[in-house]
Design an enzyme around this catalytic site. Structure first.
Site, mmCIF file in Angstrom:
data_model
loop_
_atom_site.group_PDB
_atom_site.id
_atom_site.type_symbol
_atom_site.label_atom_id
_atom_site.label_comp_id
_atom_site.label_asym_id
_atom_site.label_seq_id
_atom_site.Cartn_x
_atom_site.Cartn_y
_atom_site.Cartn_z
ATOM 1 N N GLU A 90 0.840 -1.192 0.000
ATOM 2 C CA GLU A 90 0.000 0.000 0.000
ATOM 3 C C GLU A 90 0.875 1.242 0.000
ATOM 4 O O GLU A 90 1.917 1.261 0.640
ATOM 5 C CB GLU A 90 -0.844 0.076 1.268
ATOM 6 C CG GLU A 90 -1.394 -1.213 1.671
ATOM 7 C CD GLU A 90 -1.993 -1.206 3.060
ATOM 8 O OE1 GLU A 90 -2.110 -0.144 3.686
ATOM 9 O OE2 GLU A 90 -2.339 -2.293 3.498
ATOM 10 N N CYS A 103 3.269 8.264 1.429
ATOM 11 C CA CYS A 103 3.770 7.348 2.455
ATOM 12 C C CYS A 103 3.964 5.999 1.771
ATOM 13 O O CYS A 103 3.014 5.448 1.204
ATOM 14 C CB CYS A 103 2.738 7.264 3.579
ATOM 15 S SG CYS A 103 3.212 6.075 4.836
ATOM 16 N N CYS A 110 5.935 -7.275 7.933
ATOM 17 C CA CYS A 110 6.965 -6.757 8.837
ATOM 18 C C CYS A 110 7.155 -7.753 9.967
ATOM 19 O O CYS A 110 6.205 -8.410 10.384
ATOM 20 C CB CYS A 110 6.519 -5.402 9.405
ATOM 21 S SG CYS A 110 7.744 -4.653 10.493
ATOM 22 N N CYS A 114 4.939 -4.994 16.339
ATOM 23 C CA CYS A 114 4.291 -3.953 17.155
ATOM 24 C C CYS A 114 2.798 -4.307 17.300
ATOM 25 O O CYS A 114 2.133 -4.609 16.305
ATOM 26 C CB CYS A 114 4.442 -2.579 16.511
ATOM 27 S SG CYS A 114 6.168 -2.137 16.230
ATOM 28 N N CYS A 117 -0.191 -2.700 15.114
ATOM 29 C CA CYS A 117 0.028 -2.551 13.679
ATOM 30 C C CYS A 117 -0.469 -3.762 12.899
ATOM 31 O O CYS A 117 -0.160 -4.907 13.234
ATOM 32 C CB CYS A 117 1.519 -2.358 13.447
ATOM 33 S SG CYS A 117 1.947 -2.289 11.709
ATOM 34 N N CYS A 331 -1.311 1.767 8.550
ATOM 35 C CA CYS A 331 -0.457 0.900 7.743
ATOM 36 C C CYS A 331 -0.862 -0.561 7.823
ATOM 37 O O CYS A 331 -1.139 -1.101 8.871
ATOM 38 C CB CYS A 331 1.014 1.129 8.052
ATOM 39 S SG CYS A 331 1.732 0.182 9.367
HETATM 40 S S1 SF4 Z 1 4.678 -0.187 13.223
HETATM 41 FE FE1 SF4 Z 1 4.205 -1.981 11.961
HETATM 42 S S2 SF4 Z 1 5.389 -1.720 10.100
HETATM 43 FE FE2 SF4 Z 1 6.260 -0.319 11.630
HETATM 44 S S3 SF4 Z 1 7.903 -1.500 12.619
HETATM 45 FE FE3 SF4 Z 1 6.080 -1.838 13.869
HETATM 46 S S4 SF4 Z 1 5.175 -3.722 13.044
HETATM 47 FE FE4 SF4 Z 1 6.618 -2.953 11.506
#
Ligand code: SF4
Length: 343
Positions: A90, A103, A110, A114, A117, A331
């Site tokens: 995206e 962005c 990933c 986190c 996310c 995101c």
């Molecule tokens: S916020 Fe999401 S994309 Fe960014 S580092 Fe943490 S898990 Fe990865």
């Protein structure tokens, strides 16, 4: 076949020499590519024999636009892009008075984990190449027929977990032969991979480094960001000071406010004490509620109080305007919901 977008000018010059061509042809070819002429036959100043060599060895890989979602609230456009191997990413276009900002993503998925996310739910699928990072800007610019002047590396993926490709991207995107975007108009956001912050500082780019901090103590941070088990806040701040010394750039600290998790007045005071006196700025991000977790958005009063307390410590604070809240702009959310509807 090699993707020409993966090449810096220096690398292409080397290829030219190794293949019996003058090095300066490299610059001519890249200037066509970045003027959006991808068909080698339309590169007017390139000889027929070289065009044949290019066709034998190179492609210019652009992702397909699978869908464009436009926010009815603020005009933010979210592009769902598909690569040849079927992976989706995206990119989000935001239009401001001072220009167009995009962005972009640096990885498919990933692995940083986190908790707030959506990009990390299935882990990291793969890194994006330099060309794949660049092509997000090219394809969107081509679609809107306008220049993009600001770039934020804050989409899916941790940029410093794909360090080499991202550094090469920064070189090409800001180069005169590339997209010529001023480094001061580029922001790289990281969850805080300390050794890579030092490496990046040594490159002495003048980009803005944004740290996803989200907590003022290691204990609190560990609850929402597994990277905190590897690098303490103290270590991150030391690396940031090194970055400031090397680049003279102000650091941005991103702080996602989550109701009753990290948005109390005490939290604000602790954060203020931690950052007091540093060349920095705090960007408060009222969290988007995603269906994969139970986090709730802070109240307006809590956000205002938090901001006021930080300001009283002499820290500059902004609260991120919520962009594209009606189109899953946080995101990883769009890619995920699209994949789910296809299953
Ligand atoms: S916020 Fe999401 S994309 Fe960014 S580092 Fe943490 S898990 Fe990865």
């Amino acid at each position: 076949m090699n993707n020409l977008l993966d090449y810096t000018l220096e690398e292409l010059k080397v290829w030219m020499k190794e293949n019996g061509e003058s090095a300066f042809r490299g610059k001519q070819i890249l200037s066509w590519i970045y003027k959006d002429i991808n068909d080698f036959d339309n590169m007017k100043n390139i000889s027929k024999p070289l065009i044949s060599k290019l066709k034998e060895n190179f492609t210019v890989n652009m992702p397909k636009i699978i869908k464009v979602y436009k926010s009815d609230i603020d005009g933010t456009e979210k592009f769902l892009l598909g690569f040849e191997d079927g992976n989706l990413i995206e990119s989000v276009l935001m239009r401001y008075k001072h220009g167009n900002s995009i962005c972009i993503s640096t990885q498919i998925g990933c692995r940083m984990g986190c908790k707030f996310c959506a990009s990390t739910i299935d882990g990291r699928v793969r890194n994006l190449t330099t060309g794949e990072i660049l092509s997000q800007i090219l394809v969107v610019q081509n679609y809107i027929k306008e220049r993009i002047s600001n770039i934020v590396l804050m989409g899916s993926g941790e940029p410093l977990d794909n360090y080499d490709n991202v550094v090469k991207f920064l070189e090409v995107v800001s180069a005169e032969y590339g997209l010529n975007v001023g480094q001061r108009h580029i922001t790289l956001s990281t969850c805080g991979i300390v050794p890579k912050i030092y490496e990046l500082a040594d490159k002495e780019f003048s980009i803005t480094l944004a740290i996803s901090l989200h907590a003022f103590s290691d204990e609190k941070r560990k609850e929402i960001m597994p990277i905190a088990n590897k690098h303490t806040i103290y270590e991150i701040l030391e690396a940031c000071r090194y970055y400031i010394n090397k680049t003279n750039r102000r650091i941005t600290f991103e702080y996602a406010l989550v109701k009753e998790i990290n948005d109390s007045k005490e939290d604000a005071k602790a954060l203020g004490k931690l950052l007091r006196g540093m060349l920095c700025h705090v960007n408060l991000i009222p969290v988007n509620e995603i269906k994969e977790n139970t986090y709730k958005r802070s109240s307006k009063k809590a956000i205002d109080d938090f901001s006021e307390i930080l300001t009283s410590f002499g820290i500059e604070v902004t609260t991120r305007r919520e962009m594209g809240s009606d189109i899953n702009a946080a995101c990883g959310q769009l890619r995920r919901s699209y994949i789910e509807t296809q299953e």
